[in-house]
Design an enzyme around this catalytic site. Structure first.
Site, short mmCIF file in Angstrom:
data_model
loop_
_atom_site.label_atom_id
_atom_site.label_comp_id
_atom_site.label_asym_id
_atom_site.label_seq_id
_atom_site.Cartn_x
_atom_site.Cartn_y
_atom_site.Cartn_z
N HIS A 156 0.83 -1.21 0.00
CA HIS A 156 0.00 0.00 0.00
C HIS A 156 0.87 1.26 0.00
O HIS A 156 0.69 2.15 -0.84
CB HIS A 156 -0.90 -0.03 1.23
CG HIS A 156 -1.81 1.16 1.36
ND1 HIS A 156 -3.13 1.13 1.00
CD2 HIS A 156 -1.59 2.42 1.83
CE1 HIS A 156 -3.69 2.31 1.22
NE2 HIS A 156 -2.77 3.12 1.73
N GLU A 157 1.82 1.33 0.92
CA GLU A 157 2.65 2.53 1.02
C GLU A 157 3.57 2.66 -0.20
O GLU A 157 3.93 3.78 -0.59
CB GLU A 157 3.47 2.51 2.31
CG GLU A 157 2.63 2.47 3.59
CD GLU A 157 1.62 3.60 3.70
OE1 GLU A 157 1.85 4.69 3.11
OE2 GLU A 157 0.59 3.42 4.37
N HIS A 204 1.91 4.68 -2.84
CA HIS A 204 2.11 6.12 -2.60
C HIS A 204 3.50 6.54 -3.06
O HIS A 204 3.67 7.59 -3.71
CB HIS A 204 1.98 6.42 -1.11
CG HIS A 204 0.58 6.44 -0.58
ND1 HIS A 204 -0.40 7.26 -1.09
CD2 HIS A 204 -0.01 5.75 0.44
CE1 HIS A 204 -1.54 7.08 -0.42
NE2 HIS A 204 -1.32 6.16 0.51
N GLU A 217 -4.28 8.33 -2.89
CA GLU A 217 -4.78 7.08 -2.31
C GLU A 217 -5.12 6.08 -3.40
O GLU A 217 -5.00 4.86 -3.19
CB GLU A 217 -5.99 7.37 -1.43
CG GLU A 217 -6.40 6.22 -0.53
CD GLU A 217 -5.33 5.85 0.50
OE1 GLU A 217 -5.32 4.69 0.96
OE2 GLU A 217 -4.50 6.72 0.83
#
Length: 508
Positions: free
Chosen positions: A274-275, A278, A304
């Site tokens: 997830h990160e 980003h 996001e």
């Protein structure tokens, strides 16, 4: 800023000023990361003072009288650019400068510094209150912070001519409005309960969770390999540990953090993925404009979308799990039925009514966000006070998800955002999930063999499409323009709902 830019004195002065401001923002980001990830507790107060001082200096530079004069003059200069190749970027940069300046000049400098100090102080107390299940210890600091947030919202509301909540939302979602959020969330709330029950009724036996313990060093290795597979550039970033996973730093030096559970490696792994989504966005922003507002990310719903596109759309696909399972077995030494591809596919598409937002599946996640959005809107508008948060939180969890948190640790203390001063942020998570579905749907259509490539661990085609259509655009376009250019239409809930039906019910 590109050297071929014509001599436009006011615009040149603005870009030089914003280049300095950008450097200060990067410094603040690293001070925040250091405080969250590696700094000893005893240095927190000093670091808080350093950040507050930088925040005040940044505000002074941004709101100095000459900036308004330069903006007024630049609006006249911009019309002289004609067909200059940089004209679209310069015009968009001025648009973003005006927006940033309007937000800043709405607030006095002493309120800006007070917000910074209160946010840092409240966050430090939250870090201890969360594991201790001690909401009482953070109640007063949070109330003090909320009072300042309300003052900020009021001042910006008057200056920008928008509602209280919208004044804060615009900081994270440029041009966003609570009216639009209410409409989208209303549609989702009408769709999700029945769909959730249908999915729960269709699910088979509970998948087997691989049994640990899984040493943190091995989980770090697994996370690093996942980051390399997705395309993360370790020459311009790193992975560390913090109480709450996040991505920070600057585009040339992106810092990721996660948290580990030796009993369950899957949580940290998906957190890292997830990160990394980003981080890839930050690393792909337009190099020539990185020190200008136009070179930064296009708001938090788009940001996001990049994390959720990787975590939920790509890396929970059957193709990726089939590729990744042998890697997980190799690194962690797994064997047996729990380590089979089919089990991981069931595990990573399992739907449950859970307490924790960051661990939630795609189906229940929007309910977590709707809960937070409505509570923070009531708090900002003065319809609710801090002391009522635990009770209101638990009641909303029961209403939206059918579960009641047994402790505040897994309830109202679980997220860092309010305690760190990030009010108006939460809607962007679900807007981002919808955007991710729409972007991934377009990528699958436009990139031949995309899923086959993902199935071999080759993310270059996906990253290339994102670089061209999202990352390198920075803030050149508005959010709606960006999404329309990439997918052929503005944001539509129907694409997200169709994705959920396809993945969880096998429709379409």
């Amino acid at each position: 800023m590109p050297s071929q830019t014509p001599l436009l004195p006011a615009l040149d002065s603005l870009t030089k000023r914003f280049s300095r401001l950008s450097a200060m923002e990067d410094a603040q980001a690293f001070l925040h990361w250091d405080m969250a990830a590696v700094m000893p507790d005893g240095g927190a107060e000093t670091r808080s003072n350093q950040i507050a001082t930088l925040t005040g200096l940044h505000h002074d530079l941004l709101t100095a009288p000459e900036v308004a004069d330069w903006i007024a003059a630049a609006e006249g200069e911009i019309n002289t650019l004609g067909d200059h190749p940089d004209a679209p970027w310069l015009m968009a940069n001025l648009r973003e400068i005006k927006r940033t300046h309007a937000h800043a000049t709405a607030l006095p400098g002493d309120l800006v510094e007070a917000l910074s100090r209160a946010s840092n102080a409240c966050e430090r107390i939250w870090r201890k209150a969360r594991p201790a299940n001690d909401f009482a210890s953070v109640r007063e600091p949070l109330a003090a912070l909320l009072s300042l947030v309300r003052q900020s919202a009021q001042a910006k509301s008057e200056a920008l001519g928008v509602d209280l909540y919208d004044a804060l939302l615009d900081e994270y979602e440029p041009g966003g409005s609570s009216a639009r959020v209410d409409a989208i969330f209303g549609d989702l709330e009408a769709f999700l309960p029945g769909f959730l029950q249908e999915v729960l009724d269709r699910q088979g036996a509970e998948p087997a969770l691989p049994q640990g313990p899984f040493p943190i060093d091995l989980q770090k290795e697994l996370g690093r390999r996942a980051m390399e597979t997705l395309g993360f550039d370790f020459n311009h970033g790193r992975l560390d540990v913090s109480a709450h996973p996040f991505c920070g730093g600057s585009p040339r030096d992106v810092r990721l953090t996660t948290r580990y559970d030796e009993a369950d490696f899957t949580k940290a792994l998906m957190g890292v993925i997830h990160e990394t989504g980003h981080a890839l966005y930050e690393q792909g922003l337009p190099e020539a404009w990185l020190d200008q507002p136009v070179g930064r990310a296009r708001g938090m719903s788009v940001h996001e979308s990049q994390s959720l596109l990787h975590e939920m759309q790509a890396c929970r696909s059957a193709e990726f799990i089939a590729y990744a399972t042998p890697v997980w077995k190799e690194v962690l030494g797994g064997s047996g039925p729990a380590w089979e591809v089919e089990n991981f596919q069931r595990l990573y598409t399992r739907v449950n009514r859970g307490f924790i937002r960051v661990d939630a599946d795609e189906v229940t996640y929007p309910a977590h966000v709707i809960l937070r959005y409505r509570l923070e809107k009531d708090l900002i508008e003065g319809k609710m006070e801090v002391e009522h948060i635990p009770e209101a939180w638990n009641a909303a969890m029961e209403r939206l998800l059918g579960v009641t948190p047994p402790t505040d640790t897994v309830g109202c203390l679980q997220d860092i955002h309010w305690y760190d001063g990030a009010w108006g942020y939460f809607p962007t998570y679900t807007l981002g999930a919808m955007t991710a579905a729409q972007l991934f749907d377009a990528a699958r259509t436009q990139v031949p063999g995309l899923m086959e490539s993902i199935g071999t661990g080759n993310f270059a085609p996906l990253l290339g499409w994102l670089r061209e259509n999202i990352h390198r655009k920075g803030c050149l376009l508005t959010t709606d323009e960006l999404l329309t250019q990439a997918t052929g239409r503005p944001l539509e809930a129907s694409v997200f709902e169709r994705h959920l039906r396809r993945r969880y019910l096998g429709e379409g």
